[in-house]
Design a protein around this motif. Sequence first.
Motif, PDB file in Angstrom:
ATOM      1  N   LEU A 156       8.311   9.483 -24.361  1.00 31.77           N
ATOM      2  CA  LEU A 156       8.821   9.724 -23.012  1.00 31.77           C
ATOM      3  C   LEU A 156       8.940   8.414 -22.244  1.00 31.77           C
ATOM      4  N   TRP A 157       7.971   7.533 -22.399  1.00 30.11           N
ATOM      5  CA  TRP A 157       7.988   6.218 -21.760  1.00 30.11           C
ATOM      6  C   TRP A 157       9.245   5.444 -22.153  1.00 30.11           C
ATOM      7  N   ARG A 158       9.569   5.440 -23.442  1.00 31.96           N
ATOM      8  CA  ARG A 158      10.768   4.744 -23.916  1.00 31.96           C
ATOM      9  C   ARG A 158      12.027   5.421 -23.386  1.00 31.96           C
ATOM     10  N   GLN A 159      12.034   6.744 -23.385  1.00 30.54           N
ATOM     11  CA  GLN A 159      13.206   7.482 -22.908  1.00 30.54           C
ATOM     12  C   GLN A 159      13.486   7.214 -21.435  1.00 30.54           C
ATOM     13  N   MET A 160      12.441   6.916 -20.693  1.00 28.24           N
ATOM     14  CA  MET A 160      12.596   6.609 -19.268  1.00 28.24           C
ATOM     15  C   MET A 160      12.880   5.126 -19.019  1.00 28.24           C
ATOM     16  N   GLY A 161      13.145   4.388 -20.088  1.00 25.46           N
ATOM     17  CA  GLY A 161      13.498   2.973 -19.947  1.00 25.46           C
ATOM     18  C   GLY A 161      12.327   2.027 -20.028  1.00 25.46           C
ATOM     19  N   GLY A 162      11.160   2.543 -20.382  1.00 26.68           N
ATOM     20  CA  GLY A 162       9.977   1.694 -20.471  1.00 26.68           C
ATOM     21  C   GLY A 162      10.003   0.793 -21.696  1.00 26.68           C
ATOM     22  N   ASN A 163       9.533  -0.419 -21.534  1.00 25.76           N
ATOM     23  CA  ASN A 163       9.407  -1.355 -22.641  1.00 25.76           C
ATOM     24  C   ASN A 163       8.321  -2.372 -22.300  1.00 25.76           C
ATOM     25  N   ARG A 164       8.064  -3.274 -23.238  1.00 26.72           N
ATOM     26  CA  ARG A 164       6.977  -4.239 -23.048  1.00 26.72           C
ATOM     27  C   ARG A 164       7.175  -5.074 -21.792  1.00 26.72           C
ATOM     28  N   TRP A 165       8.409  -5.539 -21.571  1.00 28.30           N
ATOM     29  CA  TRP A 165       8.674  -6.370 -20.404  1.00 28.30           C
ATOM     30  C   TRP A 165       8.553  -5.571 -19.112  1.00 28.30           C
ATOM     31  N   GLN A 166       8.958  -4.307 -19.179  1.00 29.28           N
ATOM     32  CA  GLN A 166       8.830  -3.436 -18.007  1.00 29.28           C
ATOM     33  C   GLN A 166       7.366  -3.312 -17.607  1.00 29.28           C
ATOM     34  N   PHE A 167       6.511  -3.200 -18.603  1.00 29.21           N
ATOM     35  CA  PHE A 167       5.080  -3.082 -18.366  1.00 29.21           C
ATOM     36  C   PHE A 167       4.548  -4.327 -17.640  1.00 29.21           C
ATOM     37  N   LEU A 168       5.060  -5.492 -18.018  1.00 31.58           N
ATOM     38  CA  LEU A 168       4.591  -6.750 -17.435  1.00 31.58           C
ATOM     39  C   LEU A 168       5.226  -7.047 -16.081  1.00 31.58           C
ATOM     40  N   LEU A 169       6.548  -6.898 -16.003  1.00 31.24           N
ATOM     41  CA  LEU A 169       7.281  -7.311 -14.806  1.00 31.24           C
ATOM     42  C   LEU A 169       7.221  -6.285 -13.672  1.00 31.24           C
ATOM     43  N   SER A 170       6.976  -5.028 -14.010  1.00 32.84           N
ATOM     44  CA  SER A 170       6.946  -3.971 -12.978  1.00 32.84           C
ATOM     45  C   SER A 170       5.530  -3.505 -12.686  1.00 32.84           C
ATOM     46  N   ARG A 171       4.562  -4.367 -12.936  1.00 29.05           N
ATOM     47  CA  ARG A 171       3.154  -4.000 -12.781  1.00 29.05           C
ATOM     48  C   ARG A 171       2.847  -3.452 -11.385  1.00 29.05           C
ATOM     49  N   ARG A 172       3.336  -4.136 -10.351  1.00 22.04           N
ATOM     50  CA  ARG A 172       3.054  -3.697  -8.979  1.00 22.04           C
ATOM     51  C   ARG A 172       3.700  -2.347  -8.672  1.00 22.04           C
ATOM     52  N   LYS A 173       4.924  -2.165  -9.155  1.00 21.77           N
ATOM     53  CA  LYS A 173       5.613  -0.892  -8.918  1.00 21.77           C
ATOM     54  C   LYS A 173       4.914   0.245  -9.653  1.00 21.77           C
ATOM     55  N   LEU A 174       4.490  -0.026 -10.878  1.00 19.88           N
ATOM     56  CA  LEU A 174       3.772   0.995 -11.646  1.00 19.88           C
ATOM     57  C   LEU A 174       2.450   1.354 -10.971  1.00 19.88           C
ATOM     58  N   LEU A 175       1.760   0.346 -10.461  1.00 16.86           N
ATOM     59  CA  LEU A 175       0.489   0.589  -9.784  1.00 16.86           C
ATOM     60  C   LEU A 175       0.696   1.418  -8.523  1.00 16.86           C
ATOM     61  N   ALA A 176       1.698   1.063  -7.736  1.00 14.55           N
ATOM     62  CA  ALA A 176       1.981   1.806  -6.505  1.00 14.55           C
ATOM     63  C   ALA A 176       2.332   3.259  -6.822  1.00 14.55           C
ATOM     64  N   TYR A 204       8.573   8.359 -13.244  1.00 11.90           N
ATOM     65  CA  TYR A 204       8.566   9.008 -14.554  1.00 11.90           C
ATOM     66  C   TYR A 204       7.955   8.090 -15.610  1.00 11.90           C
ATOM     67  N   GLN A 205       8.248   6.810 -15.522  1.00 11.51           N
ATOM     68  CA  GLN A 205       7.636   5.848 -16.443  1.00 11.51           C
ATOM     69  C   GLN A 205       6.118   5.852 -16.270  1.00 11.51           C
ATOM     70  N   THR A 206       5.688   5.893 -15.021  1.00 11.64           N
ATOM     71  CA  THR A 206       4.250   5.907 -14.723  1.00 11.64           C
ATOM     72  C   THR A 206       3.603   7.180 -15.238  1.00 11.64           C
ATOM     73  N   LEU A 207       4.284   8.296 -15.075  1.00  8.14           N
ATOM     74  CA  LEU A 207       3.782   9.579 -15.570  1.00  8.14           C
ATOM     75  C   LEU A 207       3.580   9.533 -17.079  1.00  8.14           C
ATOM     76  N   ALA A 208       4.560   8.968 -17.789  1.00 13.00           N
ATOM     77  CA  ALA A 208       4.454   8.861 -19.240  1.00 13.00           C
ATOM     78  C   ALA A 208       3.287   7.954 -19.640  1.00 13.00           C
ATOM     79  N   LEU A 209       3.121   6.840 -18.924  1.00 11.84           N
ATOM     80  CA  LEU A 209       1.992   5.945 -19.201  1.00 11.84           C
ATOM     81  C   LEU A 209       0.667   6.657 -18.965  1.00 11.84           C
ATOM     82  N   ALA A 210       0.602   7.486 -17.929  1.00 15.47           N
ATOM     83  CA  ALA A 210      -0.622   8.252 -17.669  1.00 15.47           C
ATOM     84  C   ALA A 210      -0.916   9.186 -18.832  1.00 15.47           C
TER      85      ALA A 210
END
Length: 219
Positions: A182-202, A14-20
């Motif tokens: 939506l990204w924020r509502q799904m728990g997304g934040n700046r650190w999430q963007f950096l630390l979960s890069r591989r998970k977001l890409l997958a 869901y975080q990835t969907l919002a980023l898209a």
Amino acid sequence: MSSEAVKQLSKIDYQTLALAGIFEAAIQVEKLATQGMKDKQCFQVLLNSLFIQNPKSPEDVYSESLQSGFEGLIQFLEQGKRKGSHTDRYVHGLLYLQKKLVSTPNMLNTIGQRLELARTQKDHFGVDHENLVSNLASLYTDTLSTFNFRIQVMGEMTYLQQPRIANQIRALLLAGIRSATLWRQMGGNRWQFLLSRRKLLASAEAQLYEIRKNPSKSD
């Protein structure tokens, strides 16, 4: 995406969907600013998302798939900033503005109220009608453009000086804020963007694969 794929979506999906969705808006802004054109279906999907305030599930925010948004997100996660492109800067700007918006409840209420008023206009004219787009552009100007930080759109003055294109750009930026919310509502934040890069890409690659398997549902 297929109904089976939708059922399997996780929080990171869901975080990835919002980023898209954010990347989709940024990509369309850049196309308008530099080429004077946009993808009509993408434009409609993004503007429609503004009027889906209480979805049963995050994927209900978008009526169609966000193929170019996923492609832009994947490219960014794999390669970083693209030379000659302002898309990534628009994405970061939208995320920053949304964070500012959350700390300004009066403005948030104003946006919600004016979107409700605009809903009748959308139902009567259609989501991409010039009158509604102008209304949404005014909403962006009256609210988010009043912050000290503003997103500076770069492009050809031939296009940027046309009121119709300028209104479409502002409406898209407002839609980008919806995706950032939506990204924020799904728990997304700046650190999430950096630390979960591989998970977001997958996740982005998996969701894009599903879109391409069902071309009738892609952009």
